[in-house]
Design an enzyme around this catalytic site. Sequence first.
Site, PDB file in Angstrom:
ATOM      1  N   CYS A 101       0.821  -1.220   0.000  1.00  0.00           N
ATOM      2  CA  CYS A 101       0.000   0.000   0.000  1.00  0.00           C
ATOM      3  C   CYS A 101       0.852   1.265   0.000  1.00  0.00           C
ATOM      4  CB  CYS A 101      -0.952  -0.006   1.194  1.00  0.00           C
ATOM      5  SG  CYS A 101      -0.123   0.259   2.749  1.00  0.00           S
ATOM      6  N   CYS A 150       0.762   3.783   2.059  1.00  0.00           N
ATOM      7  CA  CYS A 150       1.280   4.231   3.357  1.00  0.00           C
ATOM      8  C   CYS A 150       2.519   3.436   3.751  1.00  0.00           C
ATOM      9  CB  CYS A 150       0.214   4.221   4.443  1.00  0.00           C
ATOM     10  SG  CYS A 150      -0.516   2.647   4.829  1.00  0.00           S
TER      11      CYS A 150
END
Length: 143
Positions: A52, A54
Amino acid sequence: MNAYDEYMKQVVKPMREELVEAGFTELTTADAVNEFMAETKGTSLVVINSVCGCAAGLARPAAREAIAAVKPDHLVTVFAGQDPEATAAMRGYFEEVPPSSPSMAILKDGELAYFIPREQIEGFPVEQIVSHLTGVLEQTCEN
Protein backbone atom coordinates in the site's frame (compact mmCIF):
# COMPACT_ATOMS: atom_id res chain seq x y z
CA MET A 1 4.07 -19.86 -11.35
CA ASN A 2 1.13 -18.17 -13.03
CA ALA A 3 1.27 -14.78 -14.76
CA TYR A 4 -0.31 -12.95 -11.81
CA ASP A 5 2.20 -14.34 -9.32
CA GLU A 6 5.10 -13.43 -11.60
CA TYR A 7 3.71 -9.92 -12.10
CA MET A 8 3.32 -9.38 -8.33
CA LYS A 9 6.81 -10.72 -7.70
CA GLN A 10 8.21 -8.02 -10.01
CA VAL A 11 5.96 -5.28 -8.60
CA VAL A 12 7.02 -5.89 -4.99
CA LYS A 13 10.72 -6.39 -5.71
CA PRO A 14 11.69 -2.73 -5.09
CA MET A 15 9.44 -2.68 -2.00
CA ARG A 16 11.35 -5.64 -0.58
CA GLU A 17 14.74 -4.21 -1.57
CA GLU A 18 14.07 -0.88 0.17
CA LEU A 19 14.21 -2.57 3.58
CA VAL A 20 16.85 -5.16 2.69
CA GLU A 21 19.20 -2.39 1.50
CA ALA A 22 18.65 -0.68 4.88
CA GLY A 23 19.89 -3.81 6.68
CA PHE A 24 16.67 -5.75 7.27
CA THR A 25 16.58 -9.52 6.84
CA GLU A 26 13.56 -10.80 4.98
CA LEU A 27 11.80 -13.74 6.59
CA THR A 28 9.83 -15.31 3.76
CA THR A 29 8.74 -18.61 5.32
CA ALA A 30 7.14 -19.68 8.57
CA ASP A 31 10.24 -21.78 9.30
CA ALA A 32 12.49 -18.73 8.92
CA VAL A 33 10.26 -16.75 11.31
CA ASN A 34 10.17 -19.54 13.88
CA GLU A 35 13.92 -20.04 13.67
CA PHE A 36 14.55 -16.32 14.13
CA MET A 37 12.17 -16.10 17.08
CA ALA A 38 13.66 -19.17 18.76
CA GLU A 39 17.18 -17.76 18.62
CA THR A 40 16.72 -14.00 18.99
CA LYS A 41 18.02 -12.12 22.01
CA GLY A 42 18.07 -8.37 22.50
CA THR A 43 15.92 -5.83 20.71
CA SER A 44 14.34 -6.54 17.33
CA LEU A 45 12.43 -4.28 14.98
CA VAL A 46 9.95 -6.20 12.85
CA VAL A 47 8.41 -4.34 9.92
CA ILE A 48 5.32 -5.96 8.46
CA ASN A 49 5.67 -4.67 4.94
CA SER A 50 2.84 -4.06 2.49
CA VAL A 51 2.22 -2.90 -1.07
CA CYS A 52 0.00 0.00 0.00
CA GLY A 53 0.90 3.64 -0.38
CA CYS A 54 1.28 4.23 3.36
CA ALA A 55 3.95 1.52 3.44
CA ALA A 56 5.80 3.12 0.54
CA GLY A 57 5.47 6.74 1.59
CA LEU A 58 5.45 6.40 5.37
CA ALA A 59 6.32 3.07 7.01
CA ARG A 60 9.41 2.04 5.06
CA PRO A 61 10.96 5.55 4.98
CA ALA A 62 10.22 6.00 8.71
CA ALA A 63 11.81 2.66 9.59
CA ARG A 64 14.90 3.46 7.54
CA GLU A 65 15.29 6.88 9.13
CA ALA A 66 14.63 5.69 12.69
CA ILE A 67 17.25 2.93 12.54
CA ALA A 68 19.81 5.45 11.33
CA ALA A 69 19.35 7.16 14.72
CA VAL A 70 18.87 4.09 16.94
CA LYS A 71 19.80 0.66 15.67
CA PRO A 72 18.28 -2.34 17.43
CA ASP A 73 20.13 -5.66 17.58
CA HIS A 74 17.99 -7.24 14.86
CA LEU A 75 16.09 -5.89 11.85
CA VAL A 76 13.62 -8.24 10.17
CA THR A 77 10.68 -7.94 7.85
CA VAL A 78 7.79 -10.06 6.62
CA PHE A 79 5.65 -9.07 3.66
CA ALA A 80 1.88 -9.17 4.19
CA GLY A 81 -0.02 -10.38 1.16
CA GLN A 82 3.12 -11.76 -0.47
CA ASP A 83 4.52 -14.21 2.09
CA PRO A 84 1.33 -15.24 3.90
CA GLU A 85 2.81 -18.12 5.90
CA ALA A 86 5.71 -16.01 7.19
CA THR A 87 3.39 -13.12 8.04
CA ALA A 88 0.95 -15.40 9.87
CA ALA A 89 3.81 -17.02 11.79
CA MET A 90 5.19 -13.63 12.87
CA ARG A 91 1.78 -12.34 13.86
CA GLY A 92 1.36 -15.49 15.94
CA TYR A 93 4.07 -14.18 18.27
CA PHE A 94 1.95 -11.15 19.13
CA GLU A 95 -1.60 -12.43 18.84
CA GLU A 96 -2.83 -9.86 21.38
CA VAL A 97 -2.75 -7.17 18.68
CA PRO A 98 -5.05 -7.27 15.64
CA PRO A 99 -3.37 -7.95 12.27
CA SER A 100 -2.31 -4.71 10.64
CA SER A 101 -0.17 -3.85 7.65
CA PRO A 102 1.98 -2.01 7.37
CA SER A 103 2.94 -2.13 11.02
CA MET A 104 6.00 -2.33 13.23
CA ALA A 105 6.67 -4.52 16.25
CA ILE A 106 9.48 -3.91 18.68
CA LEU A 107 10.49 -7.12 20.44
CA LYS A 108 12.68 -7.55 23.49
CA ASP A 109 14.17 -11.05 23.76
CA GLY A 110 11.42 -12.31 21.45
CA GLU A 111 8.57 -10.77 23.46
CA LEU A 112 6.40 -7.93 22.17
CA ALA A 113 7.52 -4.69 23.83
CA TYR A 114 5.63 -2.23 21.60
CA PHE A 115 3.44 -2.27 18.49
CA ILE A 116 2.76 0.48 15.96
CA PRO A 117 -0.34 -0.44 13.93
CA ARG A 118 -1.35 0.91 10.55
CA GLU A 119 -3.69 3.36 12.33
CA GLN A 120 -0.61 5.10 13.79
CA ILE A 121 1.13 5.19 10.39
CA GLU A 122 -1.48 6.00 7.74
CA GLY A 123 -2.29 9.69 7.58
CA PHE A 124 0.56 10.82 9.85
CA PRO A 125 3.54 12.87 8.64
CA VAL A 126 6.62 10.69 8.18
CA GLU A 127 8.54 12.88 10.64
CA GLN A 128 6.01 12.08 13.36
CA ILE A 129 6.30 8.33 12.67
CA VAL A 130 10.10 8.57 12.76
CA SER A 131 9.93 10.43 16.08
CA HIS A 132 7.49 7.87 17.52
CA LEU A 133 9.57 4.88 16.41
CA THR A 134 12.88 6.46 17.43
CA GLY A 135 11.52 7.19 20.90
CA VAL A 136 10.31 3.62 21.34
CA LEU A 137 13.60 2.20 20.08
CA GLU A 138 15.62 4.45 22.42
CA GLN A 139 13.59 3.23 25.41
CA THR A 140 13.62 -0.43 24.39
CA CYS A 141 17.28 -0.59 23.40
CA GLU A 142 18.36 1.03 26.71
CA ASN A 143 16.57 -1.52 28.91
